[in-house]
Design an enzyme around this catalytic site. Sequence first.
Site, mmCIF file in Angstrom:
data_model
loop_
_atom_site.group_PDB
_atom_site.id
_atom_site.type_symbol
_atom_site.label_atom_id
_atom_site.label_comp_id
_atom_site.label_asym_id
_atom_site.label_seq_id
_atom_site.Cartn_x
_atom_site.Cartn_y
_atom_site.Cartn_z
ATOM 1 C CG HIS A 155 0.129 -8.703 4.505
ATOM 2 N ND1 HIS A 155 1.269 -8.365 4.019
ATOM 3 C CD2 HIS A 155 -0.326 -7.921 5.672
ATOM 4 C CE1 HIS A 155 1.657 -7.363 4.759
ATOM 5 N NE2 HIS A 155 0.799 -7.179 5.710
ATOM 6 C CB SER A 278 -10.741 -20.790 -22.524
ATOM 7 O OG SER A 278 -10.154 -21.966 -22.924
#
Lengths: 458, 458, 458, 458
Positions: A155, A278
């Site tokens: 989880h 980027s």
Amino acid sequence: MVSRIADSEMYAHLWGTEELRAVFDEKARLQAWLDILVALARAQSALGLIPPESADAIAEAAHVERLDLTYAAAETRSTSHSTLGLIHAFQRILPEPAREHVYLGVTVQDITDTWTALALRQVGSIVWRDLRIIESLVLDLAETYRTAAMVGRTHGQPGAPITFGFKAASWADELRRHLDRLRHGQDHWLVGQLAGSVGGLGFFGDHGVGLRRDFCARVALADPGISWLTSRDRLVEFAQVLATISGTLARIGGEVYELQRPEIGELREPAGMGAVSSITMPHKRNPERSEHLDTLARLVRANAGAMLEAMVQQHERDGRGWKTEWIALPEVCLLTGTALQFTIEILSGLEVDTERMAANLAIQSGFINSERVLAALTPHLGKHRAQELMHDALQPSGGAPRQVIAALAGAGIDGLELADPPGAAPPLAPPPAALTMVDEVVRRARAARAAESDTWPT
Amino acid sequence: MVSRIADSEMYAHLWGTEELRAVFDEKARLQAWLDILVALARAQSALGLIPPESADAIAEAAHVERLDLTYAAAETRSTSHSTLGLIHAFQRILPEPAREHVYLGVTVQDITDTWTALALRQVGSIVWRDLRIIESLVLDLAETYRTAAMVGRTHGQPGAPITFGFKAASWADELRRHLDRLRHGQDHWLVGQLAGSVGGLGFFGDHGVGLRRDFCARVALADPGISWLTSRDRLVEFAQVLATISGTLARIGGEVYELQRPEIGELREPAGMGAVSSITMPHKRNPERSEHLDTLARLVRANAGAMLEAMVQQHERDGRGWKTEWIALPEVCLLTGTALQFTIEILSGLEVDTERMAANLAIQSGFINSERVLAALTPHLGKHRAQELMHDALQPSGGAPRQVIAALAGAGIDGLELADPPGAAPPLAPPPAALTMVDEVVRRARAARAAESDTWPT
Amino acid sequence: MVSRIADSEMYAHLWGTEELRAVFDEKARLQAWLDILVALARAQSALGLIPPESADAIAEAAHVERLDLTYAAAETRSTSHSTLGLIHAFQRILPEPAREHVYLGVTVQDITDTWTALALRQVGSIVWRDLRIIESLVLDLAETYRTAAMVGRTHGQPGAPITFGFKAASWADELRRHLDRLRHGQDHWLVGQLAGSVGGLGFFGDHGVGLRRDFCARVALADPGISWLTSRDRLVEFAQVLATISGTLARIGGEVYELQRPEIGELREPAGMGAVSSITMPHKRNPERSEHLDTLARLVRANAGAMLEAMVQQHERDGRGWKTEWIALPEVCLLTGTALQFTIEILSGLEVDTERMAANLAIQSGFINSERVLAALTPHLGKHRAQELMHDALQPSGGAPRQVIAALAGAGIDGLELADPPGAAPPLAPPPAALTMVDEVVRRARAARAAESDTWPT
Amino acid sequence: MVSRIADSEMYAHLWGTEELRAVFDEKARLQAWLDILVALARAQSALGLIPPESADAIAEAAHVERLDLTYAAAETRSTSHSTLGLIHAFQRILPEPAREHVYLGVTVQDITDTWTALALRQVGSIVWRDLRIIESLVLDLAETYRTAAMVGRTHGQPGAPITFGFKAASWADELRRHLDRLRHGQDHWLVGQLAGSVGGLGFFGDHGVGLRRDFCARVALADPGISWLTSRDRLVEFAQVLATISGTLARIGGEVYELQRPEIGELREPAGMGAVSSITMPHKRNPERSEHLDTLARLVRANAGAMLEAMVQQHERDGRGWKTEWIALPEVCLLTGTALQFTIEILSGLEVDTERMAANLAIQSGFINSERVLAALTPHLGKHRAQELMHDALQPSGGAPRQVIAALAGAGIDGLELADPPGAAPPLAPPPAALTMVDEVVRRARAARAAESDTWPT
């Protein structure tokens, strides 16, 4: 004009490999169709349905570069017929009477379905090869990092320790089942089609079944036994297997993507990949290929879903589902093949930061080892009572096992004498069963690899 | 190399229109990207961020045919960056210092999302135009065949009479709602993107919001108010609207396909279309374009589904969903646009065989009118009792209403005096409510058409 | 016997809310169907089609608890008819002649489609209410954390700074568009159905259209103008809007899920939720509700996809698509409604760790601010040259801006006099444009909220 | 409260069979979970991990009817844990110290995944059995109607003749491949799960792998070799196989649906089925079960698609995909099982109207035999020239082969002496190859049936 970005000069490499694009390239496909027409003519000639001279003439002329494709395309549009444009262009370069003997008594699907099976043979062999390369890389990871302890996460939250080899072994286990599916399905997929107008080969009178047998042998595909014009589970199954393969690769990619977060920093795509991440944030190093595995799997799923819907066909030919396959099946193949290549690139140079893995375990300490502490406390307190006490003690603001013990004492548990106090156990050792599982997966896979063909169909 | 059949020379006409392919064509897209870079430079120049000379130089050079696209593609691959290849190629033809002033402070999505909105403006205007043409054709059908009685069919079985105009009016009703959706959604779709690295326009300091306002004005898109890098419901909604439009067209196509069965023979695609239906069965006349509407709708659905999944994006940029859009959104547009054109062709020359419609009604007689007979018997027997008796009487081997009456007599129903014996009613008259509904749909649509713009955005 | 886990005693709370389950509950649905039959009888009585006494008797008896549902179910199975079982059970408790006057001249879809519209009115009002609650919570977050700087992340990697308020504003922006869609679509959805056998209302002769008008008024739905038996875009659109809403909620959930990783630790689901995360790892705190938002969105998508496919219906009734809606549309409603409730719970107590946000920014320092450093260097070096130099300098093993400057000097860049040396700028200040965007989104939303109804239909 | 219509008293029979509902029934599932806990306790006792007395006590108490399920449900909600509610309820009826020895060291997925495998064993055995029944029915149809000539149809249009036996053989061919898939996949599906917190079985120290081996043997499932917590291709594959089976059944249903149109009238669902087709049109006989096969297949596809997406799981447990399975996998099973039963009912009493088949062929005459006429003309004219001439002659308003011959003469073709004039050939004889294909499919299937087990796993 290239209206699909997947074939654009700038971005085609993201949505196809050279090798697979060559399978589905228009010229290659048309050449394959011509080759099928040659095989058909040869088979018809062998049965005396057309003269051998015609078969020879057809074979001699059957070169795509000799066709006027602009004319073929124009005829395709004016006749609204899928193959008649090509045939007209082919006839133009055929002598009489071969001109009348080409494409005799067959229909579009005989050509296209047979071509599809031939294409799947190429695709399947690529997928088989690449899957085995990936399996090999993953097995190596499993062995190399067999004992490299890291945080197991459930989880999204750190749980108990595993090893990176164990994680890789889970991938290997899944990959091997895909290889099994590929091997098993080949009999369903690698079959020719010779069906004629409605499947009954009526044009050929008593020669139909014999002609099909010979035709299939000449294209090196199995004889299907019965026409499969609207029986499309074969192709759907292939698409489904590739979709599950893409799913596995996306799962692997997802691990790299998430574990490359610098806050975690346990895995990284090979340096040099994703060279400029980027242009406004020069520090970035994006897991672009791992990320792309997810994109590819999504699109494969969408197309595999269209394939599944296309199974429900009507009567003896149904263009609604069949033309859906024209788009969806190549897409599944091209995108899965791209994902395989990207995965090979990622895994070939995957950076595994075992120090960071160990550090992440250490940060969690106390917490991460709670399963083992629980196990140690269980004989004393009972498992469920120990769990409740530990759960209360181990609040996020709480602390390490020693504090648990203190908490237990504070809770009035007395007589607790831990010969082996839980917190004292070496906190980072991976569970022995995980290592055994790695060994078992590697052993099975290596044995299977040794026993199997490295080419497909196997 | 064209690996996607949708762009192949032979078959591109089945999966795109020239007009839409020109929107998504690689060169056109790159030119649009350059135009966006020009708008950006102009806006930056207006704010003093770059010198006006640089903006001029950028504008002057921004012609795709001047770029070395092979170099751009190679740079795209080597940098693994979506726009840097293009920028490098652009910089090569820019003078200093404009070279440093191009693409200043923005990122890929600023270019691609803005381009997408511009492309959607073109696509939306095509869809709006074609939908209105189709609506017009359908309204004409509704009026022309307002009283042309035909069998209404449920579950594939003949039921009570309708008219073909009523069927067409049902299509018109649905089409109008699509026009409403297109008009309403335009504010969601026609917005620019200027977000920078993570949406905050940090590169531009205090100038960010003002720059975006001016930039959006220059590309004639609305200012979004906030960056929408991972807020993709806008595009999903557009895809959904097109997918429902495709669904409507597939529904229309399905009617033609089924009612063109010669066993029914009520509708036919225009003569001349589908010129050669079968090369082994020369008598065939296939409803190939109607059929293809279903294929197109399936593929649109598959891609719209991928768009919907792609909404769930992570953090401030998420290539997994975003790159999915690269493929799925143009596909939705291209295929829907093709379906619109095919529908126009079909409806423009649709052959409506009112005699066959009447004959099919007559064959059913007795049966087909059972609803009206039931209505006539209801006052005498009660509706449910009448239904049960008629149901028993009207076995497939049974017969016409008179036999129903006989059956009723045989069932011991006496005192049945039918002033207007059911079988005597003119059997083929369509129900008056159906005609009123046609009138209402036509009236509303014509009023809406008169009041609205014939161009989009409206 | 409850074979669907979604209705199981143990797990129903994960797949429905009490409020929505009550809408789709079998007894509630049957009662609504009876109410529709009453409205029909009243309308028929007003037109003189049945005696007022029958309408009264039908109204009096129309209580689901009075019906023998076991008998109704048995009759449903034996007749293979969707409503006849219910009608038979209803007739049993009706006096003569009302028994013959119930369900007069209408068919299954008249009841079920009208009921669907009534159910959508309830569902829409719940969704409208809950969306506005969520919007309010999100606006509060946007305002509260307007300047709370945090790492903006792209491709899973830290990029430039944003604020948590900016992230929340992006959610708010998306939510507002959903509210706009809900408002706009209501005219498409809230319509009655009275179509009879094939849509033409033939049973009612000249009374059909008038009867429908009155019937629709009695159930407080709009008159559709024309039957929509196979025109299902209305329901598809509703499902699509809910699917996009689910997508937004999954996006929000995804942020919580990922940012709750203790390695990041910026957000956490409210304490007390997910009370026991693991019974073998007592330390765990799982983001279970956030995680579940993704599960719900997936299942909503799957069902919305089935709805979209179900648009393509044949002729005047088509059980294939229509019965698909029986399952898929309630599922979309129930699951979306559950997601809305879970989101309210999560956002109501969301733990925002601004200290950790700041710390994560600080850890990245140098790196995270690279966009601003780049901006500062741009006037000196040109943007692209600065980017390249920084990219080379800022290797993962590299360092902070000062090192960049050193690297630049090392690269032979001289004359670099930075009045405001980049590394000296306060590194954590969020970009001013981000704050302006927060303000704009909040302003627009608050204005819209003040101007709109807080109930739906609006 | 039953909010899912699929479990409603009125309609459950459309969306499940009693037999399959019993597999997925809440009580049955909980009992199976208890049985798994017993097997676990026995295995742990055998290894000395818990005392045998505890295992005995657990076994003795493990009866679902002894549990307070309301309490279990309340605890499920309050703990937000999937199994802890059940465990708490179980502990309440267990003596000390067994109370602490139940559910020792395992987690939810150990119970649920193992249960899933057990459920799939039941489902697979039902599917295997029903598929073989259907195959048997279809083989009988293939043999009975081996020579029953009927119109073969492509694109919805009559083409050349086939036989109904040939159509059935195509179904049989597809069904056999499904049986092959079911047999092959069983090794992938019938495996237990014992993984503990993160897959490494850390709780059990050195006993983990041995415990799993013994546990799997006790539940009669294979030992997986490695935990498969997030390796879900196993379950996806099962769903895919069932989805393709549903597709085949929908294809069969589609034939009945379309060929039951009275305008065609060649097939009909068994009399007595669909007892009351319409309550306003008493004459109707709807192919409701055939139609429903399509509905079921759509919903199965939607859920199988959700399963495929759920493959891409994160780390060592991922509730997003896993909880998706909770809903989607049972749905696939229940709906496919229903489709199998409906198909058995339809095929068991399928009405095959061979006279109508012959009549439909005769109506087409001249046209329908065009393939054979073309074959006869080919030696004289060449195939393509003959095709063109026939295509022009056989306009819809045109005529029979004799008119073709006249048209050919009119076209100046002389010297045409047809020893066997095409129109003279018996027009309705099916092509011999079709009969051979029937024989081949039947032969292969009968041989396979004789050699295989009639129970599954085989």
